[in-house]
Design an enzyme around this catalytic site. Structure first.
Site, PDB file in Angstrom:
ATOM      1  N   CYS A  92      35.615 -18.329 -29.584  1.00 33.14           N
ATOM      2  CA  CYS A  92      36.734 -19.236 -29.332  1.00 33.14           C
ATOM      3  C   CYS A  92      36.984 -19.146 -27.836  1.00 33.14           C
ATOM      4  O   CYS A  92      37.519 -18.147 -27.367  1.00 33.14           O
ATOM      5  CB  CYS A  92      37.986 -18.839 -30.111  1.00 33.14           C
ATOM      6  SG  CYS A  92      39.396 -19.876 -29.639  1.00 33.14           S
ATOM      7  N   CYS A  95      40.985 -19.143 -27.023  1.00 35.62           N
ATOM      8  CA  CYS A  95      41.842 -17.994 -27.352  1.00 35.62           C
ATOM      9  C   CYS A  95      41.084 -17.046 -28.258  1.00 35.62           C
ATOM     10  O   CYS A  95      40.218 -16.328 -27.792  1.00 35.62           O
ATOM     11  CB  CYS A  95      43.160 -18.450 -27.935  1.00 35.62           C
ATOM     12  SG  CYS A  95      43.054 -19.793 -29.130  1.00 35.62           S
ATOM     13  N   SER A  96      41.379 -17.031 -29.538  1.00 35.99           N
ATOM     14  CA  SER A  96      40.726 -16.051 -30.412  1.00 35.99           C
ATOM     15  C   SER A  96      40.638 -16.551 -31.846  1.00 35.99           C
ATOM     16  O   SER A  96      40.688 -15.754 -32.779  1.00 35.99           O
ATOM     17  CB  SER A  96      41.488 -14.732 -30.369  1.00 35.99           C
ATOM     18  OG  SER A  96      42.832 -14.953 -30.755  1.00 35.99           O
ATOM     19  N   CYS A  97      40.545 -17.877 -32.058  1.00 37.10           N
ATOM     20  CA  CYS A  97      40.476 -18.427 -33.413  1.00 37.10           C
ATOM     21  C   CYS A  97      39.304 -17.794 -34.164  1.00 37.10           C
ATOM     22  O   CYS A  97      38.205 -17.675 -33.634  1.00 37.10           O
ATOM     23  CB  CYS A  97      40.334 -19.944 -33.355  1.00 37.10           C
ATOM     24  SG  CYS A  97      41.736 -20.710 -32.520  1.00 37.10           S
TER      25      CYS A  97
HETATM   26 FE    FE Z   1      41.488 -19.724 -30.529  1.00 34.39          FE
END
Ligand code: FE
Length: 190
Positions: A92, A95-97
Site C-alpha cells: 500500500c 498507507c498500510s491497507c
Molecule cells: Fe493504505
C-alpha cells in the site's frame, strides 16, 4: 504507550463512550481469531479444489467469505495467483491497507516508507532482500492496495505435495507468501 492506552481507555469508559467488554472482544479477535492462518486455509483450499480456485479468481470476496472470513478491512478482496510467468507483490504505497480478515494485522515493515516506496521502484531488489530469487523471465506484478480493495496472493503450490492433506498444505503457506514477499514452504523443510 501502554500507559497512555490505559489512560485513554479509562477516560473513554468513564465518559461512557466505550464498553470495556467491547474493547476486550476486539483485542481478542485480533489476538486469537484473525490472522494469516485464515489466509493459509483459503490458499490450501484453492490448491486442492479447482472449482474453489476458479471462484476465488472470479469473486474473491464471496469465496473467502464462504469459509467464514469476513469483516473489517476485508470487505472487497481480489486474489492474485502466482505462476511460473508472473509473481505478484502487494503493497500500500499510500498507507498500510491490508486484508485483515485473511492476514490479520500488517507487519511493521509493511507500513514502513522504505517498503512502500521501494516495492514499486525496485520490486525485484526488494524481493531479493526477502530472500526471494525469481528467474529473470518471471515478471513481477505489483498491486497497490487501497481502502476499497485488498489483495491476497495465492502462491504456487510447491512440488512434491501431491499426497498432502489440505491441513498439511495450509501449514506451508506463510504470511509473507500471501503478501508476495515470500514463497510457500517446501514440504518437510526444517
Ligand atoms: Fe493504505
Amino acid at each position: 504507550m501502554a500507559a497512555r492506552v490505559r489512560a485513554l481507555e479509562t477516560i473513554l469508559t468513564q465518559k461512557g463512550l466505550i464498553e470495556p467488554a467491547a474493547v476486550d472482544a476486539i483485542v481478542d479477535t485480533y489476538e486469537t481469531k484473525v490472522g494469516p492462518r485464515n489466509g493459509a486455509k483459503v490458499v490450501a483450499r484453492a490448491w486442492c479444489d479447482p472449482g474453489y480456485s476458479d471462484w476465488l479468481k472470479q469473486d474473491a470476496t464471496a469465496a473467502i467469505a464462504s469459509l467464514g472470513y469476513t469483516g473489517r478491512q476485508g470487505e472487497h478482496m481480489q486474489a492474485v495467483f502466482n505462476t511460473e510467468d508472473a509473481h505478484n507483490l502487494v503493497v500500500c504505497t499510500l498507507c498500510s491497507c491490508y486484508p485483515w480478515s485473511v492476514l490479520g494485522l500488517p507487519p511493521v515493515w509493511y507500513k514502513a516508507p522504505a517498503y512502500r516506496s521501494r516495492a514499486v521502484i525496485d520490486p525485484r531488489g526488494v524481493l531479493e532482500e526477502f530472500g526471494v530469487h525469481l528467474p529473470a523471465q518471471t515478471k513481477i506484478r505489483v498491486w497497490d492496495s487501497t481502502a476499497e480493495l485488498r489483495y491476497l496472493v495465492v502462491p504456487m503450490r510447491p512440488t512434491g505435495t501431491e499426497d498432502l492433506s489440505e491441513e498439511e498444505l495450509a501449514a506451508l503457506v506463510t504470511r509473507d507468501s500471501m503478501i508476495g514477499t515470500g514463497l510457500a514452504l517446501e514440504p518437510y523443510q526444517p
